[in-house]
Design a protein around this motif. Sequence first.
Motif, PDB file in Angstrom:
ATOM      1  N   LEU A 161      -7.909  48.409  42.173  1.00 55.71           N
ATOM      2  CA  LEU A 161      -6.617  48.873  41.662  1.00 55.71           C
ATOM      3  C   LEU A 161      -6.293  50.264  42.190  1.00 55.71           C
ATOM      4  CD1 LEU A 161      -6.694  47.603  37.980  1.00 55.71           C
ATOM      5  CD2 LEU A 161      -5.165  46.844  39.813  1.00 55.71           C
ATOM      6  N   GLY A 162      -7.314  51.100  42.342  1.00 55.33           N
ATOM      7  CA  GLY A 162      -7.110  52.428  42.923  1.00 55.33           C
ATOM      8  C   GLY A 162      -6.635  52.349  44.356  1.00 55.33           C
ATOM      9  N   THR A 163      -7.186  51.413  45.105  1.00 56.99           N
ATOM     10  CA  THR A 163      -6.765  51.218  46.498  1.00 56.99           C
ATOM     11  C   THR A 163      -5.306  50.777  46.547  1.00 56.99           C
ATOM     12  OG1 THR A 163      -9.019  50.639  47.153  1.00 56.99           O
ATOM     13  CG2 THR A 163      -7.242  49.940  48.627  1.00 56.99           C
ATOM     14  N   ILE A 164      -4.952  49.833  45.687  1.00 57.33           N
ATOM     15  CA  ILE A 164      -3.559  49.370  45.624  1.00 57.33           C
ATOM     16  C   ILE A 164      -2.642  50.507  45.183  1.00 57.33           C
ATOM     17  CG2 ILE A 164      -1.972  47.805  44.432  1.00 57.33           C
ATOM     18  CD1 ILE A 164      -4.375  45.807  44.319  1.00 57.33           C
ATOM     19  N   ALA A 165      -3.099  51.295  44.224  1.00 58.34           N
ATOM     20  CA  ALA A 165      -2.300  52.424  43.734  1.00 58.34           C
ATOM     21  C   ALA A 165      -2.053  53.437  44.853  1.00 58.34           C
ATOM     22  CB  ALA A 165      -3.007  53.092  42.557  1.00 58.34           C
ATOM     23  N   ARG A 166      -3.076  53.718  45.663  1.00 67.97           N
ATOM     24  CA  ARG A 166      -2.893  54.654  46.779  1.00 67.97           C
ATOM     25  C   ARG A 166      -1.924  54.079  47.806  1.00 67.97           C
ATOM     26  NH1 ARG A 166      -7.071  55.043  49.653  1.00 67.97           N
ATOM     27  NH2 ARG A 166      -8.532  53.740  48.533  1.00 67.97           N
TER      28      ARG A 166
ATOM     29  N   ARG B 259       0.564  52.077  47.175  1.00 66.37           N
ATOM     30  CA  ARG B 259       1.891  52.083  46.572  1.00 66.37           C
ATOM     31  C   ARG B 259       2.423  53.496  46.388  1.00 66.37           C
ATOM     32  NH1 ARG B 259       4.173  48.115  43.018  1.00 66.37           N
ATOM     33  NH2 ARG B 259       3.403  46.589  44.480  1.00 66.37           N
ATOM     34  N   GLY B 260       1.520  54.449  46.103  1.00 65.40           N
ATOM     35  CA  GLY B 260       1.920  55.836  45.875  1.00 65.40           C
ATOM     36  C   GLY B 260       1.425  56.314  44.521  1.00 65.40           C
ATOM     37  N   MET B 261       0.429  57.168  44.535  1.00 65.04           N
ATOM     38  CA  MET B 261      -0.212  57.603  43.293  1.00 65.04           C
ATOM     39  C   MET B 261       0.719  58.449  42.428  1.00 65.04           C
ATOM     40  SD  MET B 261      -3.105  56.919  41.901  1.00 65.04           S
ATOM     41  CE  MET B 261      -4.509  56.687  42.948  1.00 65.04           C
ATOM     42  N   THR B 262       1.563  59.262  43.046  1.00 64.03           N
ATOM     43  CA  THR B 262       2.484  60.099  42.273  1.00 64.03           C
ATOM     44  C   THR B 262       3.467  59.232  41.499  1.00 64.03           C
ATOM     45  OG1 THR B 262       2.271  61.896  43.864  1.00 64.03           O
ATOM     46  CG2 THR B 262       4.197  61.942  42.418  1.00 64.03           C
ATOM     47  N   ARG B 263       4.027  58.256  42.168  1.00 66.82           N
ATOM     48  CA  ARG B 263       4.975  57.338  41.519  1.00 66.82           C
ATOM     49  C   ARG B 263       4.287  56.578  40.386  1.00 66.82           C
ATOM     50  NH1 ARG B 263       7.222  52.427  44.820  1.00 66.82           N
ATOM     51  NH2 ARG B 263       6.876  50.999  43.128  1.00 66.82           N
ATOM     52  N   LEU B 264       3.065  56.142  40.624  1.00 64.04           N
ATOM     53  CA  LEU B 264       2.319  55.409  39.605  1.00 64.04           C
ATOM     54  C   LEU B 264       2.033  56.299  38.397  1.00 64.04           C
ATOM     55  CD1 LEU B 264       0.933  52.730  38.904  1.00 64.04           C
ATOM     56  CD2 LEU B 264      -1.148  53.665  39.920  1.00 64.04           C
ATOM     57  N   ALA B 265       1.715  57.565  38.660  1.00 63.03           N
ATOM     58  CA  ALA B 265       1.467  58.505  37.560  1.00 63.03           C
ATOM     59  C   ALA B 265       2.707  58.645  36.684  1.00 63.03           C
ATOM     60  CB  ALA B 265       1.035  59.865  38.114  1.00 63.03           C
TER      61      ALA B 265
ATOM     62  N   SER C 218      -8.674  50.601  53.161  1.00 58.51           N
ATOM     63  CA  SER C 218      -7.930  49.359  52.912  1.00 58.51           C
ATOM     64  C   SER C 218      -6.485  49.622  52.525  1.00 58.51           C
ATOM     65  CB  SER C 218      -8.604  48.549  51.804  1.00 58.51           C
ATOM     66  OG  SER C 218      -9.900  48.177  52.191  1.00 58.51           O
ATOM     67  N   ALA C 219      -6.220  50.747  51.880  1.00 55.27           N
ATOM     68  CA  ALA C 219      -4.857  51.071  51.445  1.00 55.27           C
ATOM     69  C   ALA C 219      -3.889  51.129  52.621  1.00 55.27           C
ATOM     70  CB  ALA C 219      -4.846  52.393  50.678  1.00 55.27           C
ATOM     71  N   ASP C 220      -4.389  51.464  53.799  1.00 58.54           N
ATOM     72  CA  ASP C 220      -3.534  51.541  54.984  1.00 58.54           C
ATOM     73  C   ASP C 220      -2.983  50.173  55.394  1.00 58.54           C
ATOM     74  OD1 ASP C 220      -4.025  54.267  55.130  1.00 58.54           O
ATOM     75  OD2 ASP C 220      -5.638  54.041  56.597  1.00 58.54           O
ATOM     76  N   TYR C 221      -3.598  49.094  54.922  1.00 61.86           N
ATOM     77  CA  TYR C 221      -3.221  47.750  55.342  1.00 61.86           C
ATOM     78  C   TYR C 221      -2.512  46.953  54.247  1.00 61.86           C
ATOM     79  CZ  TYR C 221      -6.272  49.155  59.057  1.00 61.86           C
ATOM     80  OH  TYR C 221      -6.827  49.853  60.098  1.00 61.86           O
ATOM     81  N   LEU C 222      -2.301  47.567  53.108  1.00 64.48           N
ATOM     82  CA  LEU C 222      -1.604  46.887  52.015  1.00 64.48           C
ATOM     83  C   LEU C 222      -0.131  47.292  52.046  1.00 64.48           C
ATOM     84  CD1 LEU C 222      -4.287  47.388  49.208  1.00 64.48           C
ATOM     85  CD2 LEU C 222      -3.966  45.417  50.717  1.00 64.48           C
ATOM     86  N   LYS C 223       0.642  46.568  52.803  1.00 63.47           N
ATOM     87  CA  LYS C 223       2.042  46.929  53.041  1.00 63.47           C
ATOM     88  C   LYS C 223       3.021  46.189  52.129  1.00 63.47           C
ATOM     89  CE  LYS C 223       0.972  49.480  56.612  1.00 63.47           C
ATOM     90  NZ  LYS C 223       0.820  50.890  56.457  1.00 63.47           N
TER      91      LYS C 223
ATOM     92  N   LYS D  62      -9.403  59.596  38.933  1.00 64.89           N
ATOM     93  CA  LYS D  62     -10.689  59.568  38.221  1.00 64.89           C
ATOM     94  C   LYS D  62     -10.954  58.181  37.634  1.00 64.89           C
ATOM     95  CE  LYS D  62     -13.267  61.962  34.629  1.00 64.89           C
ATOM     96  NZ  LYS D  62     -13.238  62.999  33.595  1.00 64.89           N
ATOM     97  N   ALA D  63      -9.929  57.561  37.054  1.00 65.90           N
ATOM     98  CA  ALA D  63     -10.094  56.267  36.394  1.00 65.90           C
ATOM     99  C   ALA D  63     -10.216  55.105  37.369  1.00 65.90           C
ATOM    100  CB  ALA D  63      -8.920  56.012  35.453  1.00 65.90           C
ATOM    101  N   LEU D  64      -9.633  55.252  38.560  1.00 66.77           N
ATOM    102  CA  LEU D  64      -9.570  54.130  39.498  1.00 66.77           C
ATOM    103  C   LEU D  64     -10.434  54.365  40.728  1.00 66.77           C
ATOM    104  CD1 LEU D  64      -5.730  53.441  39.280  1.00 66.77           C
ATOM    105  CD2 LEU D  64      -7.575  52.340  37.988  1.00 66.77           C
ATOM    106  N   ASN D  65     -11.707  54.610  40.515  1.00 71.20           N
ATOM    107  CA  ASN D  65     -12.631  54.729  41.644  1.00 71.20           C
ATOM    108  C   ASN D  65     -13.864  53.888  41.370  1.00 71.20           C
ATOM    109  OD1 ASN D  65     -15.030  56.345  40.737  1.00 71.20           O
ATOM    110  ND2 ASN D  65     -13.434  57.818  40.212  1.00 71.20           N
TER     111      ASN D  65
END
Length: 102
Positions: A48-53, A55-61, A16-21, A73-76
């Motif tokens: 939220l994990g899907t949205i985070a992926r 958007r970019g997990m590194t930036r979110l971190a 799903s992350a591929d379609y959240l533009k 680990k927290a968002l699965n």
Amino acid sequence: MATKRRVKETFAPYDSADYLKTDEDMVGYLEACMEEAGDDASFIADALGTIARARGMTRLAEETGLTREGLYKALNKNANPSFDTILKVMRALGLKFVPRVA
């Protein structure tokens, strides 16, 4: 009589992350997941994990002060993150909870 050879089809895994533009896509996805989740908090964490992926997990971190590994680990779908983590992630994603009467 000629025999037909079957061609083996392969498919890429759906993510799903591929379609959240856009932000609107992400908000719509989260709203749909919250409706679907019922009392399943891990469903929301996974959304939220899907949205985070997307958007970019590194930036979110960096924005949350959590590690990438900790976020994964927290968002699965098997996670039970603290409410503090959920609030940090939502804030970093530019999202907020809005109370409404159901």
